[in-house]
Design a protein around this motif. Sequence first.
Motif, PDB file in Angstrom:
ATOM      1  N   LYS A 174       0.792  -1.206  -0.016  1.00  0.00           N
ATOM      2  CA  LYS A 174      -0.001   0.157   0.052  1.00  0.00           C
ATOM      3  C   LYS A 174       0.724   1.220  -0.033  1.00  0.00           C
ATOM      4  CE  LYS A 174      -3.789   2.233   2.366  1.00  0.00           C
ATOM      5  NZ  LYS A 174      -4.927   2.203   3.674  1.00  0.00           N
ATOM      6  N   GLU A 175       1.794   1.265   0.905  1.00  0.00           N
ATOM      7  CA  GLU A 175       2.668   2.174   0.907  1.00  0.00           C
ATOM      8  C   GLU A 175       3.604   2.771  -0.518  1.00  0.00           C
ATOM      9  OE1 GLU A 175       3.990   2.568   5.652  1.00  0.00           O
ATOM     10  OE2 GLU A 175       4.975   0.966   4.281  1.00  0.00           O
ATOM     11  N   VAL A 176       3.928   1.516  -1.234  1.00  0.00           N
ATOM     12  CA  VAL A 176       4.658   1.301  -2.575  1.00  0.00           C
ATOM     13  C   VAL A 176       3.671   2.177  -3.465  1.00  0.00           C
ATOM     14  CG1 VAL A 176       5.705   0.169  -4.435  1.00  0.00           C
ATOM     15  CG2 VAL A 176       6.210  -0.189  -1.917  1.00  0.00           C
ATOM     16  N   LYS A 177       2.463   1.502  -3.565  1.00  0.00           N
ATOM     17  CA  LYS A 177       1.696   2.124  -4.252  1.00  0.00           C
ATOM     18  C   LYS A 177       1.568   3.665  -4.244  1.00  0.00           C
ATOM     19  CE  LYS A 177      -3.215   0.891  -6.442  1.00  0.00           C
ATOM     20  NZ  LYS A 177      -4.113   0.062  -6.149  1.00  0.00           N
ATOM     21  N   LYS A 178       1.480   4.161  -3.118  1.00  0.00           N
ATOM     22  CA  LYS A 178       1.145   5.536  -3.003  1.00  0.00           C
ATOM     23  C   LYS A 178       2.347   6.300  -3.482  1.00  0.00           C
ATOM     24  CE  LYS A 178       0.183   8.941   1.035  1.00  0.00           C
ATOM     25  NZ  LYS A 178       1.379   9.845   0.407  1.00  0.00           N
ATOM     26  N   LEU A 179       3.618   5.748  -3.115  1.00  0.00           N
ATOM     27  CA  LEU A 179       4.707   6.622  -3.679  1.00  0.00           C
ATOM     28  C   LEU A 179       4.878   6.417  -5.203  1.00  0.00           C
ATOM     29  CD1 LEU A 179       7.294   5.192  -1.247  1.00  0.00           C
ATOM     30  CD2 LEU A 179       6.489   7.527  -1.389  1.00  0.00           C
ATOM     31  N   TYR A 180       4.446   5.323  -5.883  1.00  0.00           N
ATOM     32  CA  TYR A 180       4.607   5.064  -7.246  1.00  0.00           C
ATOM     33  C   TYR A 180       3.415   6.214  -8.025  1.00  0.00           C
ATOM     34  CZ  TYR A 180       3.398   3.307 -12.034  1.00  0.00           C
ATOM     35  OH  TYR A 180       3.217   3.212 -13.368  1.00  0.00           O
ATOM     36  N   TRP A 181       2.317   6.535  -7.440  1.00  0.00           N
ATOM     37  CA  TRP A 181       1.369   7.172  -7.828  1.00  0.00           C
ATOM     38  C   TRP A 181       1.609   8.852  -8.003  1.00  0.00           C
ATOM     39  CZ3 TRP A 181      -0.818   6.170 -11.925  1.00  0.00           C
ATOM     40  CH2 TRP A 181      -1.606   4.569 -11.891  1.00  0.00           C
ATOM     41  N   GLU A 182       2.719   9.016  -6.893  1.00  0.00           N
ATOM     42  CA  GLU A 182       3.159  10.410  -6.654  1.00  0.00           C
ATOM     43  C   GLU A 182       4.126  10.799  -7.780  1.00  0.00           C
ATOM     44  OE1 GLU A 182       4.761  10.747  -2.666  1.00  0.00           O
ATOM     45  OE2 GLU A 182       2.920  10.552  -1.647  1.00  0.00           O
ATOM     46  N   GLY A 183       4.990   9.668  -8.393  1.00  0.00           N
ATOM     47  CA  GLY A 183       5.720   9.896  -9.685  1.00  0.00           C
ATOM     48  C   GLY A 183       7.050  10.119  -9.282  1.00  0.00           C
ATOM     49  N   GLY A 184       7.984   9.267 -10.035  1.00  0.00           N
ATOM     50  CA  GLY A 184       9.504   9.432  -9.856  1.00  0.00           C
ATOM     51  C   GLY A 184      10.015   9.960 -11.258  1.00  0.00           C
ATOM     52  N   PRO A 185      11.373  10.050 -11.231  1.00  0.00           N
ATOM     53  CA  PRO A 185      11.940  10.542 -12.371  1.00  0.00           C
ATOM     54  C   PRO A 185      11.859   9.836 -13.831  1.00  0.00           C
ATOM     55  CG  PRO A 185      13.429  10.341 -10.736  1.00  0.00           C
ATOM     56  CD  PRO A 185      12.246   9.669 -10.144  1.00  0.00           C
ATOM     57  N   GLU A 186      11.446   8.423 -13.541  1.00  0.00           N
ATOM     58  CA  GLU A 186      11.083   7.816 -14.747  1.00  0.00           C
ATOM     59  C   GLU A 186       9.743   7.318 -14.831  1.00  0.00           C
ATOM     60  OE1 GLU A 186      13.974   4.666 -15.585  1.00  0.00           O
ATOM     61  OE2 GLU A 186      15.647   6.167 -15.451  1.00  0.00           O
ATOM     62  N   ALA A 187       8.948   7.788 -14.302  1.00  0.00           N
ATOM     63  CA  ALA A 187       7.219   7.571 -14.344  1.00  0.00           C
ATOM     64  C   ALA A 187       6.736   7.375 -15.571  1.00  0.00           C
ATOM     65  CB  ALA A 187       6.402   8.666 -13.219  1.00  0.00           C
ATOM     66  N   SER A 188       7.354   8.259 -16.530  1.00  0.00           N
ATOM     67  CA  SER A 188       6.636   8.132 -17.859  1.00  0.00           C
ATOM     68  C   SER A 188       6.826   6.861 -18.558  1.00  0.00           C
ATOM     69  CB  SER A 188       7.024   9.237 -18.748  1.00  0.00           C
ATOM     70  OG  SER A 188       8.413   9.054 -18.956  1.00  0.00           O
ATOM     71  N   GLU A 189       7.627   5.997 -18.020  1.00  0.00           N
ATOM     72  CA  GLU A 189       7.775   4.642 -18.642  1.00  0.00           C
ATOM     73  C   GLU A 189       6.985   3.581 -18.420  1.00  0.00           C
ATOM     74  OE1 GLU A 189      11.876   3.191 -17.845  1.00  0.00           O
ATOM     75  OE2 GLU A 189      12.754   4.978 -18.667  1.00  0.00           O
ATOM     76  N   SER A 190       6.002   3.944 -17.346  1.00  0.00           N
ATOM     77  CA  SER A 190       5.026   2.758 -17.050  1.00  0.00           C
ATOM     78  C   SER A 190       3.689   3.614 -16.690  1.00  0.00           C
ATOM     79  CB  SER A 190       5.470   2.145 -15.846  1.00  0.00           C
ATOM     80  OG  SER A 190       5.337   3.063 -14.741  1.00  0.00           O
ATOM     81  N   THR A 191       2.797   2.937 -16.861  1.00  0.00           N
ATOM     82  CA  THR A 191       1.185   3.310 -16.720  1.00  0.00           C
ATOM     83  C   THR A 191       0.420   2.813 -15.381  1.00  0.00           C
ATOM     84  OG1 THR A 191       0.281   1.826 -18.105  1.00  0.00           O
ATOM     85  CG2 THR A 191       1.102   3.838 -19.150  1.00  0.00           C
ATOM     86  N   ASP A 192       1.005   1.640 -14.986  1.00  0.00           N
ATOM     87  CA  ASP A 192       0.446   1.248 -13.724  1.00  0.00           C
ATOM     88  C   ASP A 192       1.076   0.207 -12.834  1.00  0.00           C
ATOM     89  OD1 ASP A 192      -1.599   0.549 -12.226  1.00  0.00           O
ATOM     90  OD2 ASP A 192      -2.962  -0.701 -13.377  1.00  0.00           O
ATOM     91  N   ILE A 193       0.927   0.044 -11.719  1.00  0.00           N
ATOM     92  CA  ILE A 193       1.688  -0.759 -10.680  1.00  0.00           C
ATOM     93  C   ILE A 193       0.798  -1.889 -10.154  1.00  0.00           C
ATOM     94  CG2 ILE A 193       1.251   0.568  -8.777  1.00  0.00           C
ATOM     95  CD1 ILE A 193       4.022  -0.298  -7.745  1.00  0.00           C
ATOM     96  N   ILE A 194       1.298  -3.148 -10.333  1.00  0.00           N
ATOM     97  CA  ILE A 194       0.715  -4.320 -10.025  1.00  0.00           C
ATOM     98  C   ILE A 194       1.264  -5.227  -9.148  1.00  0.00           C
ATOM     99  CG2 ILE A 194      -0.123  -6.579 -11.017  1.00  0.00           C
ATOM    100  CD1 ILE A 194       0.106  -3.638 -13.250  1.00  0.00           C
ATOM    101  N   PHE A 195       0.591  -5.543  -8.040  1.00  0.00           N
ATOM    102  CA  PHE A 195       1.346  -6.550  -7.099  1.00  0.00           C
ATOM    103  C   PHE A 195       0.780  -7.920  -7.252  1.00  0.00           C
ATOM    104  CE2 PHE A 195       1.016  -2.189  -5.533  1.00  0.00           C
ATOM    105  CZ  PHE A 195       2.301  -2.059  -5.128  1.00  0.00           C
ATOM    106  N   LEU A 196       1.644  -8.751  -6.900  1.00  0.00           N
ATOM    107  CA  LEU A 196       1.215 -10.259  -6.874  1.00  0.00           C
ATOM    108  C   LEU A 196       1.914 -10.796  -5.719  1.00  0.00           C
ATOM    109  CD1 LEU A 196       1.879 -11.818 -10.512  1.00  0.00           C
ATOM    110  CD2 LEU A 196      -0.327 -10.852  -9.341  1.00  0.00           C
TER     111      LEU A 196
END
Length: 426
Positions: free
Chosen positions: A367-389
Amino acid sequence: MDPEVSVLLHCGPWKGLREKQVRVELSDKFNRRKFPGLERCIEEVWTERVTSEPWLFNGAKFRLHSVTLMTELPSNTNVVGDIARDAVEEEAENPVKDVHDQVGHIKGQEPVQGEKEERTGVSPLRGKANEDPSQRVSKKGCGVDTCSCNVQKMEILHRDLGLYPHTKAGTLAAHPNSNRARDADSCTQIFTPTCCYSERNTAVKKDTVLTMQLGLTCYKDFLGTNWSKNVKELMREGEIQFGNPESFLAQPLGVGAVLQTVDKHVVFLRRSQKVAEAPGLLDIPGGHPEPKAVCRGVSEESIQVEQLPEEAVVRELFSSVQTEIKDEVNIPLSCLSEPILMGIALNHTSAGRPSAEFYVSCSLTSKEVKKLYWEGGPEASESTDIIFLNKEEVLKLEKSALLWSELCPSAKGAVLLYHLVRPDLD
């Protein structure tokens, strides 16, 4: 298991390798081979790509030539197993004249430019007729009275497995162009005892397990060779001229990470439709170790292997995967564990391009990782979604699974290595 990917080498016996267990050997002799016609084609491909995509730049990369796995076994240990016995019986009718003359130059390995073999106290094995080859004795060995490995048997075994003796006693090396080297179980079940092989690289650290032989390449060469429409012809010509289909290929070394959160979930990213390779598929965080990170202040086109300290290159290999996680998933470095090298996978959709795959654990929840991902990093444009298994789901991923077809080759290779190595087990 899947025609898109295979495992060149895995580190299962050690549950993965730490940075101190890995070293690199850098040399221009590990660069790709060149010829005028190929260089013109590369330039034409690059000019065409830059014209249509002016944001591209030609970054320097490390080229993987081969890898050497060192094993520690008692000097009186013999090669065992049906594979070894079958290989010896099969070769009995056509014995090798002098195996030591072939060390480092077995079929499937490209003879390195300018390489000279140095033998120290090695007796040619030219046994008498009807002599039992397993009883041959090396009168001048390397500290042992009997060459207990039976060098001829060893050479036959290595050739059969797609492995070859490379730098010193107790060493197996895998060349990326060997199909048999991709049989991971064979690579780990068969080990070599001490024997009178050529002694080179005597400065290898005591705790070193894996050595990567690296040269330099670049993104332009990758597009013009591995991604060339004529790549099959290039590979065929490499096989004809040098006995190695990868001689003319860039083979840049990539890195990737099986990233596991504290609540036991593995992170996958949905690749953007705008990326050049595998758009829209699921991937793991990854990229490339960068020579420019080791050689700061020098232009990418001017970097030479002499400017790259080997220890710094190893450090970049391990730290680059953490940097990719930070840039793509937006996780602070302080939340990431030390990377553990699981092995090397090959992507056959780009002519067997190699990638070192790591395991990295994270101190954050999914949950914490997902929140950080959607805040966006320097290479956020390379992906459009995050999935957890969850971990159990990842361990059940195989070719028959519905999700498998959604994974890009680099993710498939990392998952295969995770299955084999299981670095998260105590």
